[in-house]
Design a protein around this motif. Structure first.
Motif, mmCIF file in Angstrom:
data_model
loop_
_atom_site.group_PDB
_atom_site.id
_atom_site.type_symbol
_atom_site.label_atom_id
_atom_site.label_comp_id
_atom_site.label_asym_id
_atom_site.label_seq_id
_atom_site.Cartn_x
_atom_site.Cartn_y
_atom_site.Cartn_z
ATOM 1 N N GLU A 14 -10.847 10.435 -19.033
ATOM 2 C CA GLU A 14 -11.090 11.656 -18.248
ATOM 3 C C GLU A 14 -12.160 11.422 -17.186
ATOM 4 O OE1 GLU A 14 -9.143 14.345 -18.168
ATOM 5 O OE2 GLU A 14 -7.969 13.162 -19.577
ATOM 6 N N GLU A 15 -13.203 10.660 -17.526
ATOM 7 C CA GLU A 15 -14.252 10.348 -16.555
ATOM 8 C C GLU A 15 -13.692 9.535 -15.385
ATOM 9 O OE1 GLU A 15 -17.459 11.419 -16.311
ATOM 10 O OE2 GLU A 15 -16.886 12.740 -17.959
ATOM 11 N N LEU A 16 -12.847 8.555 -15.679
ATOM 12 C CA LEU A 16 -12.237 7.755 -14.618
ATOM 13 C C LEU A 16 -11.369 8.622 -13.714
ATOM 14 C CD1 LEU A 16 -11.177 4.527 -16.571
ATOM 15 C CD2 LEU A 16 -13.065 4.757 -14.947
ATOM 16 N N LYS A 17 -10.593 9.516 -14.322
ATOM 17 C CA LYS A 17 -9.731 10.408 -13.535
ATOM 18 C C LYS A 17 -10.561 11.354 -12.672
ATOM 19 C CE LYS A 17 -5.666 10.534 -16.557
ATOM 20 N NZ LYS A 17 -4.873 11.384 -17.461
ATOM 21 N N GLU A 19 -13.602 10.823 -11.513
ATOM 22 C CA GLU A 19 -14.205 10.060 -10.425
ATOM 23 C C GLU A 19 -13.183 9.802 -9.321
ATOM 24 O OE1 GLU A 19 -16.428 5.852 -9.323
ATOM 25 O OE2 GLU A 19 -15.870 6.217 -11.419
ATOM 26 N N LEU A 20 -11.971 9.410 -9.697
ATOM 27 C CA LEU A 20 -10.928 9.158 -8.704
ATOM 28 C C LEU A 20 -10.614 10.428 -7.921
ATOM 29 C CD1 LEU A 20 -8.886 7.214 -7.441
ATOM 30 C CD2 LEU A 20 -7.292 7.838 -9.274
ATOM 31 N N ASP A 21 -10.477 11.530 -8.611
ATOM 32 C CA ASP A 21 -10.201 12.807 -7.959
ATOM 33 C C ASP A 21 -11.311 13.171 -6.979
ATOM 34 O OD1 ASP A 21 -8.603 15.349 -7.784
ATOM 35 O OD2 ASP A 21 -10.520 16.179 -8.496
ATOM 36 N N TYR A 22 -12.551 12.995 -7.392
ATOM 37 C CA TYR A 22 -13.701 13.311 -6.537
ATOM 38 C C TYR A 22 -13.704 12.425 -5.286
ATOM 39 C CZ TYR A 22 -18.551 13.577 -4.971
ATOM 40 O OH TYR A 22 -19.680 13.725 -4.204
ATOM 41 N N LEU A 23 -13.464 11.142 -5.471
ATOM 42 C CA LEU A 23 -13.458 10.229 -4.323
ATOM 43 C C LEU A 23 -12.345 10.574 -3.339
ATOM 44 C CD1 LEU A 23 -14.177 6.786 -6.048
ATOM 45 C CD2 LEU A 23 -15.776 8.236 -4.786
ATOM 46 N N ILE A 24 -11.163 10.900 -3.853
ATOM 47 C CA ILE A 24 -10.027 11.180 -2.984
ATOM 48 C C ILE A 24 -10.154 12.548 -2.305
ATOM 49 C CG2 ILE A 24 -7.537 11.689 -2.981
ATOM 50 C CD1 ILE A 24 -7.232 9.413 -5.046
ATOM 51 N N ASN A 25 -10.557 13.553 -3.069
ATOM 52 C CA ASN A 25 -10.530 14.921 -2.543
ATOM 53 C C ASN A 25 -11.836 15.431 -1.951
ATOM 54 O OD1 ASN A 25 -7.753 15.443 -3.221
ATOM 55 N ND2 ASN A 25 -8.421 15.418 -5.349
ATOM 56 N N VAL A 26 -12.937 14.729 -2.198
ATOM 57 C CA VAL A 26 -14.215 15.176 -1.644
ATOM 58 C C VAL A 26 -14.814 14.106 -0.730
ATOM 59 C CG1 VAL A 26 -16.571 15.922 -2.195
ATOM 60 C CG2 VAL A 26 -14.665 16.680 -3.634
ATOM 61 N N LYS A 66 -9.720 0.184 -6.920
ATOM 62 C CA LYS A 66 -10.116 -0.362 -8.218
ATOM 63 C C LYS A 66 -9.825 0.643 -9.334
ATOM 64 C CE LYS A 66 -13.965 -2.390 -10.715
ATOM 65 N NZ LYS A 66 -15.364 -2.799 -10.699
ATOM 66 N N LEU A 67 -10.168 1.912 -9.118
ATOM 67 C CA LEU A 67 -9.910 2.942 -10.130
ATOM 68 C C LEU A 67 -8.419 3.115 -10.374
ATOM 69 C CD1 LEU A 67 -12.552 5.637 -9.150
ATOM 70 C CD2 LEU A 67 -12.476 4.338 -11.291
ATOM 71 N N GLU A 68 -7.628 3.114 -9.302
ATOM 72 C CA GLU A 68 -6.176 3.257 -9.452
ATOM 73 C C GLU A 68 -5.610 2.089 -10.263
ATOM 74 O OE1 GLU A 68 -5.079 5.836 -5.437
ATOM 75 O OE2 GLU A 68 -5.034 3.641 -5.315
ATOM 76 N N LYS A 69 -6.084 0.877 -9.988
ATOM 77 C CA LYS A 69 -5.613 -0.308 -10.713
ATOM 78 C C LYS A 69 -6.020 -0.216 -12.183
ATOM 79 C CE LYS A 69 -3.653 -4.311 -10.097
ATOM 80 N NZ LYS A 69 -2.214 -4.349 -9.889
ATOM 81 N N MET A 70 -7.256 0.242 -12.436
ATOM 82 C CA MET A 70 -7.722 0.392 -13.812
ATOM 83 C C MET A 70 -6.858 1.403 -14.552
ATOM 84 S SD MET A 70 -11.830 0.308 -13.096
ATOM 85 C CE MET A 70 -12.199 1.342 -14.468
ATOM 86 N N GLN A 110 -15.583 -0.715 -19.394
ATOM 87 C CA GLN A 110 -15.844 0.358 -18.426
ATOM 88 C C GLN A 110 -16.752 1.445 -18.978
ATOM 89 O OE1 GLN A 110 -14.910 0.060 -15.214
ATOM 90 N NE2 GLN A 110 -14.251 -1.918 -15.954
ATOM 91 N N GLU A 111 -16.806 1.579 -20.296
ATOM 92 C CA GLU A 111 -17.612 2.627 -20.912
ATOM 93 C C GLU A 111 -18.920 2.107 -21.505
ATOM 94 O OE1 GLU A 111 -15.489 5.928 -23.126
ATOM 95 O OE2 GLU A 111 -14.017 4.304 -23.196
ATOM 96 N N ALA A 112 -19.115 0.811 -21.473
ATOM 97 C CA ALA A 112 -20.301 0.231 -22.097
ATOM 98 C C ALA A 112 -21.575 0.836 -21.496
ATOM 99 C CB ALA A 112 -20.293 -1.281 -21.907
ATOM 100 N N ASP A 113 -22.505 1.172 -22.368
ATOM 101 C CA ASP A 113 -23.799 1.713 -21.975
ATOM 102 C C ASP A 113 -24.802 1.360 -23.070
ATOM 103 O OD1 ASP A 113 -26.048 3.128 -21.236
ATOM 104 O OD2 ASP A 113 -25.013 5.038 -20.976
ATOM 105 N N PRO A 114 -25.480 0.234 -22.916
ATOM 106 C CA PRO A 114 -26.395 -0.219 -23.966
ATOM 107 C C PRO A 114 -27.473 0.811 -24.308
ATOM 108 C CG PRO A 114 -26.147 -1.901 -22.266
ATOM 109 C CD PRO A 114 -25.435 -0.684 -21.788
ATOM 110 N N PHE A 115 -27.871 1.625 -23.347
ATOM 111 C CA PHE A 115 -28.900 2.636 -23.604
ATOM 112 C C PHE A 115 -28.389 3.744 -24.513
ATOM 113 C CE2 PHE A 115 -30.081 0.773 -19.463
ATOM 114 C CZ PHE A 115 -31.279 0.201 -19.856
ATOM 115 N N MET A 116 -27.062 3.884 -24.608
ATOM 116 C CA MET A 116 -26.447 4.872 -25.504
ATOM 117 C C MET A 116 -25.829 4.182 -26.726
ATOM 118 S SD MET A 116 -27.022 7.743 -24.010
ATOM 119 C CE MET A 116 -25.934 8.851 -24.860
#
Length: 155
Positions: A14-17, A19-26, A66-70, A110-116
């Motif tokens: 959902e986060e990837l989608k 981000e892609l939506d935001y980049l394309i539409n905003v 890159k997001l579309e390919k992912m 893509q989701e890795a976050d060592p701080f979390m």
């Protein structure tokens, strides 16, 4: 040649989608407006605003591709097997040499976050413990040398 699978949780997808939506539409329309405004200023050969807007456009389009390919190669982490460590598992480990403990969730890169406490399935610890069971002691190869960890719990 096959593309590499991208492992994500449903939330990560959902986060990837989003981000892609935001980049394309905003961001893309904002960038197009910036380019038009910079062009209106005149001579493009010495127009820093135009150059900046074009550079932003290149970065933006690169990230969109890159997001579309992912998203084409995404594999959702569904079933979590608590008998052995797999992508999506939350694992408690104990460092054998010093009795310190940690808990990590193994996720796709893509989701890795060592701080979390979310580590990539491609990280040295994850590679060492994938498909192992509670009680197994494994060696982890790191840039600082090899060390041993014990799997104490799988959730």
């Amino acid at each position: 040649m096959t593309d590499k699978k991208i492992y994500v949780t449903r939330e990560g997808l959902e986060e990837l989608k989003k981000e892609l939506d935001y980049l394309i539409n905003v961001k893309r329309p904002e960038n197009i407006t910036s380019i038009k405004e910079a062009r209106a200023l005149g001579d493009l050969s010495e127009n820093a605003d135009y150059d900046a807007a074009r550079n932003e456009q290149a970065e933006l389009e690169g990230r969109i591709k890159k997001l579309e390919k992912m998203l084409e190669n995404v594999e959702i982490i569904e079933k979590i097997d608590t008998d052995k460590v797999s992508i999506g598992s939350t694992v408690s480990i104990k460092y054998v040499d010093d009795d310190d403990t940690d808990e990590y969730k193994i996720v796709g890169s893509q989701e890795a976050d060592p701080f979390m406490s979310k580590i990539s399935n491609e990280s040295p610890i994850a590679k060492a413990i994938l498909n192992k069971k509670v009680g197994d002691i494994v060696e982890v190869e790191s840039p600082n040398g090899v060390y041993k960890i014990e799997i104490t719990e799988i959730k």
